[in-house]
Design an enzyme around this catalytic site. Structure first.
Site, PDB file in Angstrom:
ATOM      1  N   LYS A  55       0.819  -1.046   0.027  1.00  0.00           N
ATOM      2  CA  LYS A  55      -0.068  -0.083   0.002  1.00  0.00           C
ATOM      3  C   LYS A  55       0.741   1.347   0.113  1.00  0.00           C
ATOM      4  O   LYS A  55       0.428   2.234  -0.636  1.00  0.00           O
ATOM      5  CB  LYS A  55      -0.887  -0.061   1.207  1.00  0.00           C
ATOM      6  CG  LYS A  55      -2.085  -0.839   1.107  1.00  0.00           C
ATOM      7  CD  LYS A  55      -3.096  -0.941   2.296  1.00  0.00           C
ATOM      8  CE  LYS A  55      -4.019  -1.929   2.294  1.00  0.00           C
ATOM      9  NZ  LYS A  55      -5.003  -1.503   1.307  1.00  0.00           N
ATOM     10  N   GLU A 174       2.152  -1.638  13.549  1.00  0.00           N
ATOM     11  CA  GLU A 174       2.294  -0.482  14.270  1.00  0.00           C
ATOM     12  C   GLU A 174       3.155   0.493  12.873  1.00  0.00           C
ATOM     13  O   GLU A 174       3.814   0.058  12.321  1.00  0.00           O
ATOM     14  CB  GLU A 174       3.161  -0.316  15.245  1.00  0.00           C
ATOM     15  CG  GLU A 174       3.493   0.971  15.820  1.00  0.00           C
ATOM     16  CD  GLU A 174       4.798   0.933  16.877  1.00  0.00           C
ATOM     17  OE1 GLU A 174       4.419   0.931  17.944  1.00  0.00           O
ATOM     18  OE2 GLU A 174       5.787   0.725  16.437  1.00  0.00           O
TER      19      GLU A 174
HETATM   20  P1  GTP Z   1       6.660   0.056  23.329  1.00  0.00           P
HETATM   21  O1  GTP Z   1       6.392  -0.934  24.369  1.00  0.00           O
HETATM   22  O2  GTP Z   1       8.209   0.425  23.242  1.00  0.00           O
HETATM   23  O3  GTP Z   1       6.220  -0.404  21.758  1.00  0.00           O
HETATM   24  O4  GTP Z   1       6.012   1.485  23.860  1.00  0.00           O
HETATM   25  P2  GTP Z   1       4.441   1.666  23.859  1.00  0.00           P
HETATM   26  O5  GTP Z   1       3.761   0.672  23.589  1.00  0.00           O
HETATM   27  O6  GTP Z   1       4.211   2.772  25.026  1.00  0.00           O
HETATM   28  O7  GTP Z   1       4.190   2.443  22.546  1.00  0.00           O
HETATM   29  P3  GTP Z   1       4.709   4.091  22.081  1.00  0.00           P
HETATM   30  O8  GTP Z   1       3.818   4.480  20.892  1.00  0.00           O
HETATM   31  O9  GTP Z   1       5.033   5.206  22.961  1.00  0.00           O
HETATM   32  O10 GTP Z   1       6.105   3.998  21.098  1.00  0.00           O
HETATM   33  C1  GTP Z   1       6.472   2.725  20.181  1.00  0.00           C
HETATM   34  C2  GTP Z   1       7.656   3.186  19.543  1.00  0.00           C
HETATM   35  O11 GTP Z   1       7.859   4.437  19.158  1.00  0.00           O
HETATM   36  C3  GTP Z   1       9.030   2.545  20.351  1.00  0.00           C
HETATM   37  O12 GTP Z   1       9.117   1.343  20.522  1.00  0.00           O
HETATM   38  C4  GTP Z   1       9.973   3.355  19.611  1.00  0.00           C
HETATM   39  O13 GTP Z   1      10.122   2.724  18.389  1.00  0.00           O
HETATM   40  C5  GTP Z   1       9.313   4.647  19.167  1.00  0.00           C
HETATM   41  N1  GTP Z   1       9.668   5.393  20.431  1.00  0.00           N
HETATM   42  C6  GTP Z   1       8.631   5.869  21.403  1.00  0.00           C
HETATM   43  N2  GTP Z   1       9.109   6.819  22.302  1.00  0.00           N
HETATM   44  C7  GTP Z   1      10.373   7.048  21.741  1.00  0.00           C
HETATM   45  C8  GTP Z   1      11.378   7.777  22.114  1.00  0.00           C
HETATM   46  O14 GTP Z   1      11.379   8.799  23.340  1.00  0.00           O
HETATM   47  N3  GTP Z   1      12.794   7.896  21.520  1.00  0.00           N
HETATM   48  C9  GTP Z   1      12.851   6.997  20.655  1.00  0.00           C
HETATM   49  N4  GTP Z   1      14.166   7.052  19.776  1.00  0.00           N
HETATM   50  N5  GTP Z   1      11.893   6.373  19.933  1.00  0.00           N
HETATM   51  C10 GTP Z   1      10.714   6.350  20.691  1.00  0.00           C
HETATM   52 MG    MG Z   2       7.194  -0.870  20.072  1.00  0.00          MG
END
Ligand code: GTP
Ligand code: MG
Length: 234
Positions: A55, A174
């Site tokens: 997509k 995601e």
């Molecule tokens: P995860 O358990 O890590 O997947 O986090 P979550 O379920 O709280 O989801 P969220 O949407 O906050 O973050 C998902 C993904 O976004 C992370 O796995 C990172 O790839 C990215 N991400 C989120 N916060 C940060 C951050 O502060 N710094 C960076 N570099 N990446 C981030």
């Molecule tokens: Mg993640």
């Protein structure tokens, strides 16, 4: 054997032969050995990623042909490894059973879309999510509301149908959308975070937050310049 009639024990996936508690810690990887069941579990996410990838490729190529420049700079798909799925399951207290993992870990298939401008992030997100076979499960707009450390990106969790030989499965994916400036910042922050795990020194944290503001300022300036030249994208 289908996943439904399995006893959903870790031991069944790993072929270890005896049940293991979900609290198992240390180096043990409950997915090691990749049984047929685990391979099938993982394959579905790979297919979901392929569907979303197609997509995005279609949008990217079609938009490039419109002659106003391609808003998609690059795309990075990734599949969580079984080891990192089990690590996340332990972290969130999810039983190491396929049905639980399927329901609770929705970032096994992930794709990052890096766009030129902030407006492109929203345009591409909208173009994807309005497609009738895509179901939106969750939106986290860290551009409108950046994280305290300065992190910015638009995160979507969508569900996409995958047509298998005998059934259709809805696969969560995601999608992270961000600008090139946000991506540059996030990759450096990620490295620093890992280097100093668990605690990044305060001066470095302040510096990172300031750099995130600079990146956001650059994004705004670039967007204005772009509009000067082309007008808003249609
Ligand atoms: P995860 O358990 O890590 O997947 O986090 P979550 O379920 O709280 O989801 P969220 O949407 O906050 O973050 C998902 C993904 O976004 C992370 O796995 C990172 O790839 C990215 N991400 C989120 N916060 C940060 C951050 O502060 N710094 C960076 N570099 N990446 C981030
Ligand atoms: Mg993640």
């Amino acid at each position: 054997m289908t996943t439904e009639d399995s006893d959903r024990q870790v031991a069944r996936w790993s072929g270890a032969g005896h049940p293991l508690p979900a609290t198992t810690t240390g180096e043990f990887d409950p997915f090691r050995g990749m049984t047929d069941e685990l391979t099938h579990f993982m394959l579905v996410y790979k297919f979901g990623l392929a569907e979303i990838g197609t997509k995005i490729s279609i949008l990217s190529e079609e938009l490039a042909h419109r002659g106003r420049g391609n808003p998609i700079e690059h795309v990075l798909p990734r599949l969580k490894t079984p080891a990192s799925i089990s690590a996340k399951a332990r972290r969130i207290g999810c039983p190491l059973a396929f049905d639980d993992l399927r329901a609770r870990i929705r970032d096994i298939a992930g794709i990052r879309i890096v766009c030129s401008f902030v407006s492109d992030v929203y345009t591409v997100a909208e173009m994807l999510t309005r497609q009738p076979d895509i179901t939106m499960l969750q939106t986290k707009d860290y551009i409108a509301q950046p994280k305290a450390n300065g992190y910015r990106s638009l995160h979507l969790i969508v569900e996409i149908p995958v047509f298998l030989s005998e059934r259709v499965v809805q696969v969560p994916v995601e999608i992270q959308l961000r600008t090139a400036a946000m991506d540059f910042w996030a990759s450096l922050e990620h490295k620093i975070h890992y280097k100093y795990d668990p605690r990044v020194p305060e001066s470095l944290r302040d510096e990172l937050a300031a750099a995130a503001e600079d990146a956001a300022r650059l994004d705004r300036r670039m967007e204005l310049l772009h509009r000067e030249i082309h007008g808003p994208r249609r």
